[in-house]
Design a protein around this motif. Structure first.
Motif, PDB file in Angstrom:
ATOM      1  N   GLY A   1       5.628   8.517  -6.903  1.00 15.54           N
ATOM      2  CA  GLY A   1       6.708   7.714  -7.467  1.00 15.54           C
ATOM      3  C   GLY A   1       7.903   7.622  -6.551  1.00 15.54           C
ATOM      4  N   ASN A   2       8.488   6.448  -6.540  1.00 17.42           N
ATOM      5  CA  ASN A   2       9.625   6.146  -5.683  1.00 17.42           C
ATOM      6  C   ASN A   2      10.921   6.806  -6.136  1.00 17.42           C
ATOM      7  N   ASP A   3      10.991   7.225  -7.384  1.00 10.30           N
ATOM      8  CA  ASP A   3      12.250   7.731  -7.928  1.00 10.30           C
ATOM      9  C   ASP A   3      12.421   9.242  -7.787  1.00 10.30           C
ATOM     10  N   TYR A   4      11.414   9.970  -7.306  1.00 14.02           N
ATOM     11  CA  TYR A   4      11.502  11.435  -7.195  1.00 14.02           C
ATOM     12  C   TYR A   4      12.161  11.822  -5.873  1.00 14.02           C
ATOM     13  N   ARG A   5      13.098  12.757  -5.949  1.00 17.27           N
ATOM     14  CA  ARG A   5      13.920  13.144  -4.797  1.00 17.27           C
ATOM     15  C   ARG A   5      14.218  14.643  -4.812  1.00 17.27           C
ATOM     16  N   ASP A   6      14.728  15.118  -3.686  1.00 18.78           N
ATOM     17  CA  ASP A   6      15.328  16.458  -3.537  1.00 18.78           C
ATOM     18  C   ASP A   6      14.451  17.591  -4.051  1.00 18.78           C
ATOM     19  N   PRO A   7      13.241  17.768  -3.502  1.00 21.64           N
ATOM     20  CA  PRO A   7      12.380  18.846  -3.994  1.00 21.64           C
ATOM     21  C   PRO A   7      12.787  20.219  -3.482  1.00 21.64           C
ATOM     22  N   ASP A   8      12.369  21.236  -4.177  1.00 19.69           N
ATOM     23  CA  ASP A   8      12.462  22.626  -3.731  1.00 19.69           C
ATOM     24  C   ASP A   8      11.239  23.346  -4.276  1.00 19.69           C
ATOM     25  N   ILE A   9      10.831  24.431  -3.604  1.00 18.98           N
ATOM     26  CA  ILE A   9       9.601  25.124  -3.977  1.00 18.98           C
ATOM     27  C   ILE A   9       9.842  26.627  -4.046  1.00 18.98           C
TER      28      ILE A   9
ATOM     29  N   GLY B   1       0.805  -1.230   0.000  1.00 21.71           N
ATOM     30  CA  GLY B   1       0.000   0.000   0.000  1.00 21.71           C
ATOM     31  C   GLY B   1       0.826   1.263   0.000  1.00 21.71           C
ATOM     32  N   ALA B   2       2.077   1.173  -0.430  1.00 22.34           N
ATOM     33  CA  ALA B   2       2.998   2.313  -0.349  1.00 22.34           C
ATOM     34  C   ALA B   2       2.571   3.466  -1.251  1.00 22.34           C
ATOM     35  N   LYS B   3       2.814   4.689  -0.763  1.00 23.62           N
ATOM     36  CA  LYS B   3       2.541   5.896  -1.539  1.00 23.62           C
ATOM     37  C   LYS B   3       3.738   6.836  -1.452  1.00 23.62           C
ATOM     38  N   PRO B   4       4.887   6.424  -2.038  1.00 24.77           N
ATOM     39  CA  PRO B   4       6.059   7.294  -2.017  1.00 24.77           C
ATOM     40  C   PRO B   4       5.918   8.414  -3.038  1.00 24.77           C
ATOM     41  N   GLY B   5       6.684   9.466  -2.852  1.00 23.37           N
ATOM     42  CA  GLY B   5       6.675  10.567  -3.811  1.00 23.37           C
ATOM     43  C   GLY B   5       7.007  11.887  -3.158  1.00 23.37           C
ATOM     44  N   ILE B   6       6.663  12.968  -3.836  1.00 20.51           N
ATOM     45  CA  ILE B   6       6.867  14.326  -3.337  1.00 20.51           C
ATOM     46  C   ILE B   6       5.546  14.810  -2.753  1.00 20.51           C
ATOM     47  N   TYR B   7       5.611  15.324  -1.532  1.00 19.48           N
ATOM     48  CA  TYR B   7       4.421  15.775  -0.810  1.00 19.48           C
ATOM     49  C   TYR B   7       4.473  17.279  -0.578  1.00 19.48           C
ATOM     50  N   LEU B   8       3.268  17.851  -0.385  1.00 21.62           N
ATOM     51  CA  LEU B   8       3.114  19.285  -0.133  1.00 21.62           C
ATOM     52  C   LEU B   8       2.260  19.464   1.120  1.00 21.62           C
ATOM     53  N   TYR B   9       2.685  20.387   2.002  1.00 21.88           N
ATOM     54  CA  TYR B   9       1.929  20.737   3.204  1.00 21.88           C
ATOM     55  C   TYR B   9       1.622  22.224   3.156  1.00 21.88           C
TER      56      TYR B   9
ATOM     57  N   VAL C   1      10.654  21.940  -8.064  1.00 18.12           N
ATOM     58  CA  VAL C   1      11.629  21.181  -8.843  1.00 18.12           C
ATOM     59  C   VAL C   1      12.059  19.976  -8.015  1.00 18.12           C
ATOM     60  N   CYS C   2      12.454  18.923  -8.700  1.00 14.56           N
ATOM     61  CA  CYS C   2      12.963  17.727  -8.029  1.00 14.56           C
ATOM     62  C   CYS C   2      13.755  16.921  -9.048  1.00 14.56           C
TER      63      CYS C   2
ATOM     64  N   ALA D   1      18.713  12.807 -19.288  1.00 19.37           N
ATOM     65  CA  ALA D   1      19.368  11.913 -18.343  1.00 19.37           C
ATOM     66  C   ALA D   1      20.800  11.597 -18.755  1.00 19.37           C
ATOM     67  N   SER D   2      21.405  12.469 -19.573  1.00 15.25           N
ATOM     68  CA  SER D   2      22.768  12.201 -20.017  1.00 15.25           C
ATOM     69  C   SER D   2      23.794  12.457 -18.918  1.00 15.25           C
ATOM     70  N   LYS D   3      23.397  13.213 -17.891  1.00 16.16           N
ATOM     71  CA  LYS D   3      24.279  13.480 -16.758  1.00 16.16           C
ATOM     72  C   LYS D   3      23.505  13.204 -15.474  1.00 16.16           C
ATOM     73  N   ASP D   4      24.237  13.078 -14.376  1.00 21.10           N
ATOM     74  CA  ASP D   4      23.607  12.862 -13.087  1.00 21.10           C
ATOM     75  C   ASP D   4      23.296  14.221 -12.475  1.00 21.10           C
ATOM     76  N   ASN D   5      22.040  14.609 -12.461  1.00 19.54           N
ATOM     77  CA  ASN D   5      21.603  15.907 -11.946  1.00 19.54           C
ATOM     78  C   ASN D   5      21.174  15.749 -10.489  1.00 19.54           C
ATOM     79  N   GLU D   6      21.685  16.603  -9.616  1.00 18.75           N
ATOM     80  CA  GLU D   6      21.397  16.476  -8.175  1.00 18.75           C
ATOM     81  C   GLU D   6      21.032  17.818  -7.571  1.00 18.75           C
ATOM     82  N   ASP D   7      20.235  17.772  -6.509  1.00 19.21           N
ATOM     83  CA  ASP D   7      19.907  18.916  -5.650  1.00 19.21           C
ATOM     84  C   ASP D   7      19.495  20.176  -6.391  1.00 19.21           C
ATOM     85  N   PRO D   8      18.452  20.135  -7.219  1.00 20.44           N
ATOM     86  CA  PRO D   8      18.032  21.349  -7.917  1.00 20.44           C
ATOM     87  C   PRO D   8      17.420  22.349  -6.930  1.00 20.44           C
ATOM     88  N   ARG D   9      17.581  23.630  -7.213  1.00 19.43           N
ATOM     89  CA  ARG D   9      16.993  24.701  -6.400  1.00 19.43           C
ATOM     90  C   ARG D   9      16.295  25.685  -7.324  1.00 19.43           C
ATOM     91  N   ILE D  10      15.275  26.325  -6.807  1.00 17.93           N
ATOM     92  CA  ILE D  10      14.500  27.270  -7.621  1.00 17.93           C
ATOM     93  C   ILE D  10      14.311  28.549  -6.830  1.00 17.93           C
TER      94      ILE D  10
END
Length: 193
Positions: free
Chosen positions: A139-147, A118-126, A153-154, A184-193
């Protein structure tokens, strides 16, 4: 301006406050340094365990942490009234860590890890004003959000041709549109907006 016996890391600054993590050999704590008063406030004071990775926006500071051996939850501290609120509770079957909280304009985003049927992984908003949470990007693959404003962005992990990399995605809260803004040609990490 560190606290004696604490090594600073995880830093976020906005307006008159600098939120930071202070670690020692046993745990990590979250602090706010007030530029006008020149003093540190430990915002995780009443919480047992380790608390770190803060993000500050005006009077609001979000951070993650938990008791030793427990999964991380997300917390909100309001400097104007000293109110500490726990945003997430990892008590459901399949729950794991809530990571990388970011706050802006009265809204908090973070990534949720879960496993099981019953998993519900992903990006959440409060929403701070209404006190409500919702999953915005499943989705399990989404990481490192910013708002910022109506944009989140994530990154999303990608496996292509046996190579592991990641893409940056942009999500519009007003239209619910999600689109890749890098390949996806490079490893993109920690985006900020």
């Amino acid at each position: 301006v560190p606290v004696q016996g604490r090594t600073p890391s995880f830093l976020s600054a906005d307006g008159t406050y600098i939120a930071w993590t202070g670690a020692n050999t046993t745990d990590s704590r979250t602090y706010m340094y007030s530029l006008p008063t020149g003093k540190n406030i430990e915002v995780s004071k009443s919480l047992p365990g380790s608390y770190y990775n803060p993000c500050v926006d005006g009077q609001s500071v979000v951070f993650q942490g938990g008791k030793t051996g427990a999964y991380d939850d997300i917390f909100l501290y309001e400097a104007n009234n000293g109110l500490l609120t726990q945003i997430t509770y990892n008590t459901s079957p399949g729950d794991a860590n809530d990571w990388n909280p970011r706050v802006q304009g009265g809204r908090i985003v973070w990534e949720k890890d879960m496993t099981g049927a019953g998993a519900k992984p992903g990006i959440y908003l409060y929403d701070i004003a209404t006190g409500t949470s919702s999953m915005i990007i499943p989705g399990n693959d989404y990481r490192d959000p910013d708002i910022w404003g109506d944009y989140v962005v994530c990154t999303k992990g990608v496996v292509a041709g046996g190579k592991v990399s990641s893409q940056v995605f942009l999500y519009n809260l007003a239209t619910a549109e999600l689109k890749a803004i890098t390949d996806a040609s490079k490893d993109n990490e920690d985006p900020r907006i």
